[in-house]
Write an enzyme that holds these catalytic residues in place. Structure first.
Site, PDB file in Angstrom:
ATOM      1  N   GLY A 188       7.571  44.873  93.775  1.00 20.05           N
ATOM      2  CA  GLY A 188       6.332  44.086  93.881  1.00 20.05           C
ATOM      3  C   GLY A 188       5.778  43.676  92.540  1.00 20.05           C
ATOM      4  O   GLY A 188       4.714  43.060  92.465  1.00 20.05           O
ATOM      5  N   THR A 208      11.640  39.144  91.308  1.00 21.18           N
ATOM      6  CA  THR A 208      12.304  38.047  91.999  1.00 21.18           C
ATOM      7  C   THR A 208      11.607  36.724  91.689  1.00 21.18           C
ATOM      8  O   THR A 208      12.252  35.700  91.463  1.00 21.18           O
ATOM      9  CB  THR A 208      12.327  38.322  93.514  1.00 21.18           C
ATOM     10  N   ASN A 243       5.721  45.606  98.927  1.00 25.71           N
ATOM     11  CA  ASN A 243       5.958  44.187  98.692  1.00 25.71           C
ATOM     12  C   ASN A 243       6.413  43.549 100.006  1.00 25.71           C
ATOM     13  O   ASN A 243       7.337  44.035 100.653  1.00 25.71           O
ATOM     14  CB  ASN A 243       7.042  44.060  97.603  1.00 25.71           C
ATOM     15  N   SER A 295      13.006  42.880  97.476  1.00 23.84           N
ATOM     16  CA  SER A 295      14.467  42.759  97.427  1.00 23.84           C
ATOM     17  C   SER A 295      15.027  44.152  97.635  1.00 23.84           C
ATOM     18  O   SER A 295      14.707  45.065  96.890  1.00 23.84           O
ATOM     19  CB  SER A 295      14.913  42.239  96.060  1.00 23.84           C
ATOM     20  N   GLY A 332      13.439  48.558  89.000  1.00 27.48           N
ATOM     21  CA  GLY A 332      13.094  49.325  87.810  1.00 27.48           C
ATOM     22  C   GLY A 332      13.018  50.785  88.163  1.00 27.48           C
ATOM     23  O   GLY A 332      13.315  51.193  89.303  1.00 27.48           O
ATOM     24  N   GLU A 360      12.040  54.103  89.501  1.00 23.81           N
ATOM     25  CA  GLU A 360      11.222  54.403  90.678  1.00 23.81           C
ATOM     26  C   GLU A 360      10.840  55.880  90.681  1.00 23.81           C
ATOM     27  O   GLU A 360      11.704  56.745  90.524  1.00 23.81           O
ATOM     28  CB  GLU A 360      11.958  54.052  91.968  1.00 23.81           C
TER      29      GLU A 360
END
Ligand SMILES: Nc1ncnc2c1ncn2[C@@H]1O[C@H](COP(=O)(O)OP(=O)(O)OP(=O)(O)O)[C@@H](O)[C@H]1O
Ligand SMILES: [Mg+2]
Length: 1053
Positions: free
Chosen positions: A137, A141, A186, A190, A413, A415
């Site tokens: 989020g 993308t 988000n 993705s 990234g 997490e």
């Protein structure tokens, strides 16, 4: 290459058409905004003085975020904070502004990065990649899409290339439909890592692409947390699919009917429009070259997964799973092209190898559900891979010519969740690898730059995370190896045995800790089933539960065989018969992932790196809210501080000499306003003048390196002060310059006008002279030919002569008729004219004179005429009388004695004049009055009428032809007593005689005689008067007794 630059130049020329735009650009100049750092923060973290302070970092980020400045650099790394609102910074205009502009010239922007990458690629002809990372989020993308869009607009294009461009752009919605899903973090998350290569030809045109996907989150197909959804494509199909299609797929337009879609309990999301997204995907599939059968098969599979999710098992009496003619099996059989029987068997049994033969062993219901889900995940996962490959086929460039590549890596990234599992382990491992790559590449490039600039290499103090990478991936000893070992080991391997093994192997490793290994204090923070890794970005605790299972990702062999029988081409392709020996265990997920990361690292190592780090400002997807704790967490786990540390290990600021000198040259009198030497020398002088300490800066071959931002800021502040002073000076100079310019302009104009005027005058003069020469020539020619008949040569001259003569004549006309001599002598050609004019003029004068004549004068003139007719040419002194006007009388009535008047008045006195009377006998002289009345002439002496001569008795009058004034009146005299003729002398001779003629009406009575006149003294007695000319007028009695009148000879007139 030249062509590309031309293209760029053209675009740039277009981009900065107007002055306004150029000014704006200068205003936005990044160096310029160094001065605005208080308000908008600094645009490059490298310039942050307290670069080790997270708080300072955060302050700057926050300041900028609240000004809607979502981008900030760390050197060439771009930090982007998700604004969660539409900003007007992605327009075509913005793209134009950033196209072909130096990185630091404009405020940070994703376009600046994209453009810089592109241009570096073109000029250096090498490969690049842009690593976009960040939490879910954070906008990864979106960032990658922005970059793609920028290239779509900025790269040269043709119809053919547009096709490639469209495919590259449209691959996004397709991949997002199949690979993205709504998560709690988000709405369009993705669920796979994506690496996309964009290939450019030598002219900079995008000619192809290639996509690699990493670690699709397949578990989502069968399970979603509350508030999350399955992959978008399922909902798009159910919501947007055409009726016919749904019917063919055996689906109903209701997501609630499908158990795989409702576990998160949020099939509908307000921010997502599945219907329109469906249309986009359908269109995109067409553009990307998906055939009808491909599309049919693809959606057949999606529907199959939905049907599969609805397959329910029942337990038979032994507790084994059975399928009772469920409609799902029917649809599955139809869509996958596998006989229902076979399917049914496959879903409820597994094949066990028992020595030589294979035996089918039935599943328990629980087991069957597990196997079903595994199948669903496998089908979906493999189809996703097929889809990526298919897109790659469509993007592939078949041309073998060398191409350069820009890779876009949109990958999860770091997490860190409350509970972290196998997925986080993989993801964080991935980030460790990327960090390792970053360190290698950054240090490498830093070192290269130092070398290139001839600056001594200074070791950079940084944390090398290789030790962590090794901890995870080392052969035999790494976590992955141990995990695999546990997965493959026969016997009862569990997540906990795996943990124990880890503890055994890793014990004592500085970056690994478990409940058992930890000291007392740390132990409190760990559960028994946890292990903790001290990642470069911070520590993460993982829960081992599910590690083995997820790593195995087990799909039973016999179901694979069933799938292999499928008539659906995609399924068939996804389950190839050539799959590695079915008896051998397939590679575990972690090993596959590790291998793919090695592959990725290889791909990336061969390229120049660029970084975009995305941050999300808050968890609520809200615009304008900056959650310090959340951002601080991300800053930490994205390794931004670490990145900054590496960047700052050397020098905070470096700029090409030219750029540095151009900006700061006003600060040194030697370099201002113009520096004649090289930029490097100028900068050296400048920094000396500014008093930079030797350890604060270094001078490279082309750049100056400044160690601390404060040095730069001090310089900038000095520049700010100096700027005002300079502005005044420049203003004054400019005003002077302008005035001088104006003056010179005016002077020039004056000279120009003068020259023009002189030229004009000279030309006029020359024309005049030429004209004069012509005229004179003509004049001379005319003069020479003046006597020839009128012709072209002399006509003008003659006209001139004529006019000249006439003009002169006009001014010299005779004043009176009598003036006969003043008439101008005419030139020969005017002879005739002159005569005519003279006559005309004379007549005119005469007429004028005549008109001016009064009746009295007329009368007098008539008298004069009469006189003339009598005496002209006959008497010598006549001419003298002409000019003497006649009077009515010479004796007025008052002068006549009253007595005489009384006597003669009745006869009406007509004229009187004094006369001298000569006695007839002795010729004595007596003064008498001669008076003419109507009827007679009287000779009067005072009061006495001496003699009366009636006109009847007047025989005639004699006068001499000489100039005397004598007149002799001849009287008829019969009576002796009567007096005889009268000898008189009268000064008004002509007047008196003319009057007499008129009064007596005797025009012919006057006789002009020569020599001598006889007269009667008395009847019968005669006397004589002799006339002659002499020297002197004399009257005397001659010896012969005659009266001698000697008169002075008149001068001829
Ligand atoms: N630059 C931006 N301007 C406006 N909105 C943005 C921007 N970047 C991201 N967003 C918003 O944030 C949302 C999430 O962004 P995005 O999907 O790119 O995140 P992500 O980092 O790819 O997340 P994930 O890891 O889950 O895929 C977007 O749908 C969009 O609404
Ligand atoms: Mg994303």
């Amino acid at each position: 290459m030249a062509l590309v630059h031309k293209h760029y130049r053209q675009r740039r020329a277009l981009s900065f058409k107007s002055l306004e735009e150029r000014c704006n650009r200068i205003l936005r100049n990044m160096e310029g905004s160094l001065t605005a750092r208080d308000r908008v923060g600094i645009q490059d973290f490298v310039l942050l003085d307290a670069y080790t302070s997270e708080s300072a970092f955060l302050d700057n980020l926050r300041k900028r975020f609240h000004e809607n400045l979502i981008y900030t650099y760390i050197g060439t790394l771009l930090v982007s904070v998700n604004p969660y609102k539409e900003l007007d910074i992605y327009s075509k205009k913005q793209m134009d502004i950033y196209m072909g502009v130096n990185f630091f010239e404009l405020p940070p922007h994703i376009y600046a990065l994209a453009d810089n990458v592109y241009r570096t690629m073109l000029s250096e002809f090498n490969h690049h990649f842009i690593l976009i990372s960040g939490e879910s989020g954070a906008g990864k993308t979106e960032a990658s899409k922005k970059i793609l869009q920028f290239y779509a607009v900025s790269c040269p294009s043709t119809k053919l290339l547009d096709n490639v461009r469209d495919r590259l752009l449209l691959s996004n919605p397709v991949l997002e439909a199949f690979g993205n899903a709504k998560t709690l973090k988000n709405d369009n998350s993705s669920r796979f890592g994506k690496y996309m290569d964009i290939q450019f030809d030598h002219q900079g045109a995008a000619v192809g692409g290639h996509i690699l996907s990493y670690l699709l989150e397949k578990s989502r197909v069968v399970h979603q947390n509350h508030g999350e959804r399955n992959f978008h494509i399922f909902y798009q199909l159910v919501e947007g699919g055409e009726e016919d299609l749904l019917r063919w797929l055996g689906l109903q337009r209701n997501c609630q009917l499908y158990s795989y879609l409702v576990q998160g309990d949020c099939a509908k999301v307000s921010s997502i429009n599945d219907k329109t997204d469906w249309k986009t995907v359908r269109k995109a599939l067409d553009v990307i070259d998906f055939s009808e059968s491909n599309i049919e098969n693809l959606f057949g599979i999606i529907a199959s997964v939905l049907h599969l999710g609805n397959v329910k098992f029942e337990a038979d009496h032994k507790g084994y799973a059975v399928l009772n003619n469920s409609p799902e099996i029917h649809w599955l059989s139809k869509l996958l092209g596998i006989p229902a029987q076979v399917l049914q068997k496959g879903l409820t049994h597994r094949k066990i190898e028992a020595k030589t033969e294979e035996v089918l062993s039935p599943f328990t219901v629980e087991h069957a559900v597990y196997a079903r889900d595994a199948l669903a995940k496998a089908i979906y996962g493999r189809t996703f891979t097929w889809l990526v490959n298919k897109i790659n086929e469509s993007l592939a460039n078949k041309d073998s010519s060398r191409k350069t590549v820009i890779g876009l890596l949109d990958i999860y990234g770091f997490e860190v969740f409350h509970v972290n599992s196998f997925e986080q382990f993989c993801i964080n491992y991935c980030n460790e690898k990327l960090q390792q790559l970053f360190i290698e590449l950054t240090l490498k490039s830093e070192q290269e730059e130092y070398e290139m600039e001839g600056i001594e290499w200074e070791p950079v103090p940084y944390f090398n995370n290789k030790i962590i990478c090794d901890l995870v991936e080392e052969k035999y000893r790494g976590i992955i190896s141990i995990l695999d070992e546990e997965c493959l080991r026969p016997g009862e391997a569990t997540d906990l045995t795996f943990l124990e093994k880890l503890e055994r192997t890793m014990g004592g490793h500085p970056h690994f800790v478990t409940h058992k290994l930890a000291d007392q204090k740390t132990r409190k923070t760990l559960e028994r089933g946890d292990f903790r890794l001290l990642h470069y970005a911070g520590e993460v605790t993982y829960c081992v539960v599910g590690f083995l299972d997820k790593n195995n990702d087990l799909l039973y062999r016999n179901i694979k065989e069933v799938m292999r029988q499928s008539k659906n081409a995609i399924v068939k392709h996804c389950f190839p018969s050539s799959e590695p020996d079915t008896k051998r265990r397939p590679e575990t997920v972690a090993t596959q992932f590790k291998a793919s990361l090695v592959g990725l690292a290889e791909i990336l190592m061969a390229k120049e790196p660029w970084y975009v780090r995305c941050l999300k400002p808050n968890d609520g997807k809200q615009p304008g809210r900056f959650d310090d704790v959340l951002v601080r967490h991300q800053v930490k786990y994205l390794g931004l501080m670490e990145h900054l540390r590496v960047r700052r290990a050397g020098f905070a600021y470096r700029r090409r000499y030219e750029v540095f000198l151009q900006r700061y040259k006003p600060l040194c009198p030697d370099t201002w306003p113009n520096w004649k030497g090289t930029a490097a020398e100028g900068v050296e002088l400048l920094v000396k003048h500014l008093g930079y300490k030797p350890n604060e800066y270094k001078l490279g071959r082309t750049k100056i390196f400044i160690r601390h931002p404060r040095t730069l800021f001090a310089t900038e502040d000095a520049f700010e002060i100096c700027k005002h002073e300079l502005a005044t000076r420049i203003q004054a100079k400019y005003k002077g310059y302008r005035e001088k310019g104006n003056f010179l302009k005016q002077k020039e104009a004056a000279t120009k006008i003068e020259n023009c005027w002189r030229g004009l005058k000279a030309r006029k003069e020359r024309e005049k002279r030429a004209w004069a020469v012509k005229v004179i020539k003509r004049f001379i020619k005319g003069f020479m030919t003046r006597n020839q008949p009128a012709c072209l040569d002399n006509s003008e001259y003659l006209a001139f002569v004529r006019q000249n003569y006439l003009t002169r004549l006009k001014d010299n006309l005779p004043k009176s008729v009598l003036d006969q001599n003043t008439w101008l002598t005419p030139p020969p050609i005017m002879q005739e004219t002159s005569q005519l004019l003279k006559a005309l003029y004379t007549r005119h004068m005469v007429r004028k004179y005549v008109r001016g004549v009064t009746p009295q004068k007329k009368m007098q003139l008539q008298l004069k005429g009469l006189t003339s007719s009598m005496f002209k040419g006959r008497k010598e002194n006549y001419p003298y009388s002409v000019c003497r006007p006649f009077l009515d009388t010479r004796i007025s009535e008052e002068d006549i004695h009253v007595k005489v008047l009384q006597t003669i008045r009745h006869e009406r006195i007509k004229y009187g004049a004094p006369v001298v009377k000569y006695d007839r006998n002795g010729f004595r002289t007596r003064f008498r009055q001669l008076i003419f009345t109507q009827t007679a002439a009287y000779l009067v002496e005072e009061a006495k009428v001496k003699q009366r001569v009636e006109y009847n008795a007047l025989k005639g009058v004699s006068v001499s032809n000489l100039s005397d004034n004598f007149l002799i009146l001849h009287v008829t005299c019969e009576d002796i007593k009567k007096k005889g003729d009268l000898v008189l002398q009268c000064d008004f001779l002509f007047e008196a005689l003319t009057k007499l003629c008129v009064v007596a009406n005797k025009q012919n009575c006057i006789k002009v005689v020569q020599g001598s006149v006889r007269f009667d003294i008395q009847p019968g007695r005669e006397g004589f008067v002799d006339f002659k000319s002499g020297q002197e007028f004399m009257v005397y009695r001659a010896k012969n007794g005659h009266l001698m009148v000697e008169s002075k000879k008149a001068k001829s007139r």
